[in-house]
Design a protein around this motif. Sequence first.
Motif, PDB file in Angstrom:
ATOM      1  N   TYR A 179     -79.603 -96.671 -80.750  1.00  0.00           N
ATOM      2  CA  TYR A 179     -80.536 -96.614 -79.628  1.00  0.00           C
ATOM      3  C   TYR A 179     -81.907 -97.163 -80.014  1.00  0.00           C
ATOM      4  CZ  TYR A 179     -77.253 -93.417 -77.267  1.00  0.00           C
ATOM      5  OH  TYR A 179     -76.156 -92.858 -76.674  1.00  0.00           O
ATOM      6  N   PRO A 180     -82.397 -98.162 -79.301  1.00  0.00           N
ATOM      7  CA  PRO A 180     -83.732 -98.691 -79.595  1.00  0.00           C
ATOM      8  C   PRO A 180     -84.841 -97.638 -79.531  1.00  0.00           C
ATOM      9  CG  PRO A 180     -82.522-100.230 -78.219  1.00  0.00           C
ATOM     10  CD  PRO A 180     -81.671 -98.994 -78.330  1.00  0.00           C
ATOM     11  N   ILE A 181     -84.708 -96.618 -78.672  1.00  0.00           N
ATOM     12  CA  ILE A 181     -85.776 -95.613 -78.594  1.00  0.00           C
ATOM     13  C   ILE A 181     -85.867 -94.776 -79.866  1.00  0.00           C
ATOM     14  CG2 ILE A 181     -85.837 -95.423 -76.075  1.00  0.00           C
ATOM     15  CD1 ILE A 181     -84.125 -92.915 -76.295  1.00  0.00           C
ATOM     16  N   ASN A 182     -84.811 -94.840 -80.698  1.00  0.00           N
ATOM     17  CA  ASN A 182     -84.860 -94.112 -81.962  1.00  0.00           C
ATOM     18  C   ASN A 182     -85.484 -94.923 -83.090  1.00  0.00           C
ATOM     19  OD1 ASN A 182     -83.675 -91.693 -81.093  1.00  0.00           O
ATOM     20  ND2 ASN A 182     -81.600 -92.499 -81.361  1.00  0.00           N
ATOM     21  N   HIS A 183     -85.655 -96.214 -82.880  1.00  0.00           N
ATOM     22  CA  HIS A 183     -86.161 -97.070 -83.939  1.00  0.00           C
ATOM     23  C   HIS A 183     -87.680 -96.933 -84.063  1.00  0.00           C
ATOM     24  CE1 HIS A 183     -82.445 -99.808 -83.078  1.00  0.00           C
ATOM     25  NE2 HIS A 183     -82.110 -98.627 -83.577  1.00  0.00           N
ATOM     26  N   GLY A 184     -88.151 -96.677 -85.254  1.00  0.00           N
ATOM     27  CA  GLY A 184     -89.587 -96.564 -85.482  1.00  0.00           C
ATOM     28  C   GLY A 184     -90.222 -95.340 -84.843  1.00  0.00           C
ATOM     29  N   ARG A 185     -89.426 -94.323 -84.543  1.00  0.00           N
ATOM     30  CA  ARG A 185     -89.992 -93.125 -83.917  1.00  0.00           C
ATOM     31  C   ARG A 185     -90.852 -92.352 -84.912  1.00  0.00           C
ATOM     32  NH1 ARG A 185     -84.757 -91.734 -85.285  1.00  0.00           N
ATOM     33  NH2 ARG A 185     -84.525 -89.753 -86.397  1.00  0.00           N
ATOM     34  N   ALA A 186     -91.706 -91.510 -84.371  1.00  0.00           N
ATOM     35  CA  ALA A 186     -92.563 -90.670 -85.206  1.00  0.00           C
ATOM     36  C   ALA A 186     -91.711 -89.741 -86.062  1.00  0.00           C
ATOM     37  CB  ALA A 186     -93.515 -89.863 -84.330  1.00  0.00           C
ATOM     38  N   GLU A 187     -92.205 -89.398 -87.228  1.00  0.00           N
ATOM     39  CA  GLU A 187     -91.448 -88.573 -88.165  1.00  0.00           C
ATOM     40  C   GLU A 187     -91.103 -87.210 -87.591  1.00  0.00           C
ATOM     41  OE1 GLU A 187     -91.863 -86.880 -92.758  1.00  0.00           O
ATOM     42  OE2 GLU A 187     -93.331 -88.288 -91.932  1.00  0.00           O
ATOM     43  N   ARG A 188     -91.948 -86.708 -86.714  1.00  0.00           N
ATOM     44  CA  ARG A 188     -91.718 -85.368 -86.162  1.00  0.00           C
ATOM     45  C   ARG A 188     -90.611 -85.347 -85.117  1.00  0.00           C
ATOM     46  NH1 ARG A 188     -93.868 -84.866 -81.131  1.00  0.00           N
ATOM     47  NH2 ARG A 188     -95.184 -86.589 -80.432  1.00  0.00           N
ATOM     48  N   LEU A 189     -90.152 -86.524 -84.677  1.00  0.00           N
ATOM     49  CA  LEU A 189     -89.138 -86.600 -83.634  1.00  0.00           C
ATOM     50  C   LEU A 189     -87.755 -86.756 -84.242  1.00  0.00           C
ATOM     51  CD1 LEU A 189     -90.806 -89.034 -81.047  1.00  0.00           C
ATOM     52  CD2 LEU A 189     -90.817 -86.540 -81.047  1.00  0.00           C
ATOM     53  N   GLY A 190     -86.784 -86.049 -83.671  1.00  0.00           N
ATOM     54  CA  GLY A 190     -85.395 -86.236 -84.052  1.00  0.00           C
ATOM     55  C   GLY A 190     -84.795 -87.396 -83.285  1.00  0.00           C
ATOM     56  N   ALA A 191     -83.580 -87.740 -83.614  1.00  0.00           N
ATOM     57  CA  ALA A 191     -82.893 -88.819 -82.890  1.00  0.00           C
ATOM     58  C   ALA A 191     -82.522 -88.354 -81.486  1.00  0.00           C
ATOM     59  CB  ALA A 191     -81.638 -89.242 -83.645  1.00  0.00           C
ATOM     60  N   ALA A 192     -82.725 -89.234 -80.517  1.00  0.00           N
ATOM     61  CA  ALA A 192     -82.181 -88.981 -79.184  1.00  0.00           C
ATOM     62  C   ALA A 192     -80.675 -89.149 -79.272  1.00  0.00           C
ATOM     63  CB  ALA A 192     -82.771 -89.958 -78.173  1.00  0.00           C
ATOM     64  N   MET A 193     -79.928 -88.176 -78.786  1.00  0.00           N
ATOM     65  CA  MET A 193     -78.482 -88.132 -78.994  1.00  0.00           C
ATOM     66  C   MET A 193     -77.721 -88.459 -77.709  1.00  0.00           C
ATOM     67  SD  MET A 193     -78.311 -87.185 -82.236  1.00  0.00           S
ATOM     68  CE  MET A 193     -76.852 -86.243 -82.673  1.00  0.00           C
ATOM     69  N   GLY A 194     -76.640 -89.214 -77.859  1.00  0.00           N
ATOM     70  CA  GLY A 194     -75.788 -89.545 -76.728  1.00  0.00           C
ATOM     71  C   GLY A 194     -74.449 -88.841 -76.809  1.00  0.00           C
ATOM     72  N   ARG A 195     -73.419 -89.481 -76.269  1.00  0.00           N
ATOM     73  CA  ARG A 195     -72.082 -88.882 -76.272  1.00  0.00           C
ATOM     74  C   ARG A 195     -71.242 -89.448 -77.416  1.00  0.00           C
ATOM     75  NH1 ARG A 195     -69.606 -89.157 -70.292  1.00  0.00           N
ATOM     76  NH2 ARG A 195     -69.747 -91.396 -70.699  1.00  0.00           N
ATOM     77  N   TYR A 196     -71.063 -90.754 -77.446  1.00  0.00           N
ATOM     78  CA  TYR A 196     -70.258 -91.404 -78.479  1.00  0.00           C
ATOM     79  C   TYR A 196     -70.687 -92.862 -78.550  1.00  0.00           C
ATOM     80  CZ  TYR A 196     -67.776 -92.484 -74.148  1.00  0.00           C
ATOM     81  OH  TYR A 196     -67.471 -92.866 -72.865  1.00  0.00           O
ATOM     82  N   GLY A 197     -70.320 -93.536 -79.611  1.00  0.00           N
ATOM     83  CA  GLY A 197     -70.695 -94.929 -79.768  1.00  0.00           C
ATOM     84  C   GLY A 197     -70.043 -95.814 -78.727  1.00  0.00           C
TER      85      GLY A 197
END
Length: 462
Positions: A345-363
Amino acid sequence: MSFSVASQQDPAFEPWLETQLRHSASAMLSSISPVSIVKHRPGFGQTVRPIAGAIVASPVLADYNPDPDYFFHWFRDSAVVIDALRLLYLEGHIGDEALQHLRDFIRFSLDLNRLDGRAAAAVEDRSARVAPELLQYWREDHDLAKAFGDLVAAETRVNPDGTLDVCRWNRPQHDGAPLRALALLRWAAGGHLDAPLLAEAAELIRFDLDFTLRRWREPSYDIWEEELGHHYYTLRVAAAALAEGAAWLEGQGDTAQAQRCREESRVVLRLLDGYWVDERGERDAAPGYYRSRALEDGRPGPKALDIAVILSAIHSLGTEAAHGPADPRMQATLARLDALFDAAYPINHGRAERLGAAMGRYGGDVYYSGGAYYFSTLGAAEFCFRAAAMGGDARHWLDRGDAYLATVRAYTPAGGDLSEQFDQRSGVQTSAKQLAWSHAAFISCVSARRSAAAACEASRQR
């Protein structure tokens, strides 16, 4: 109490949790008994007037223009919501209104068991009012005629007016009954139900346990209603319902049925042990993960790594470590999913350290944005909080859970509305608006966070 990196770094984090909890409680309640909303489906010649006890997946009317039509009572979603209602009641966010909602839900559910698709299918020219371009979505007579007896509970969803769904859909689905049994068993164990309500709950619990005993070995569609086979999520909640149901049945004096449920639960769990995929060839080696499914034709399927496995751990809430948040293999599965969505997910790239990954269902998901889901990201957070409460490195798990929550906060508008998804590129909300499951997931996540904090504080003081 400030007990995580997130709350220490951002003093607005804890107040946001409380504000969002109030909004999610109000929003979720709007999906319960939405009797003031009328849904017209003119292309199907259908007008749906909900009755008390129905729980719609979304109270926001839509017709795939572009948002999906979720004005249905899903068996799975409604069970998740009725369990979240219990948490609101126990924590004082709602009063006796919750008990009335529960009573209506149980009666609505019991009445569904009397539906008979054979009679509906026998109506002459029943498709006469359907627009020609929608006939491809119209349910065929032979499929509708299967919906009677306990197979009504395998219907995936019904209309909130208590009638059968006439749309072509993937059926059967076997997770609804065990999920509903789990929710009702927890309500019954709380000691807050009067005798008449407890009796009605007991009738529905027995029905759902019987359904689970009869049907768990049969293939069904997965939690996403896409593939036919045997699914980790469905099996895990079945095992949990049978185990908790066994304890309840013993309390009812039904020792023979209790023993049967207990034995079947153990069989299911042993089967799930075989869902572990060890890619390095050694039984306890990492990385590995629990695969989400075994397709009916034996193919492995491209959706083996699926957030549904993590959701099964928090929806089951068993006391044993295996197949729960304290299971190292389950934790390894979360790590694999985190890495998958972090890269995808592009929204997970370069995110702030305090943020976890945004999670989906499956690849490779392609539904709407094919992106992050609120209940997936909240499910990952709740998993971490449950792991913290069960021991181990509590600080690590609390911080990790709060990182996922911080991501939910980052993509939640100021008003607190939660849709089904937020886009994997822009973070903009997509798919169904005001999804009841999204709000229920927030409620259960915050409740788990409080429990984890209390457990960790008690451990620190010992």
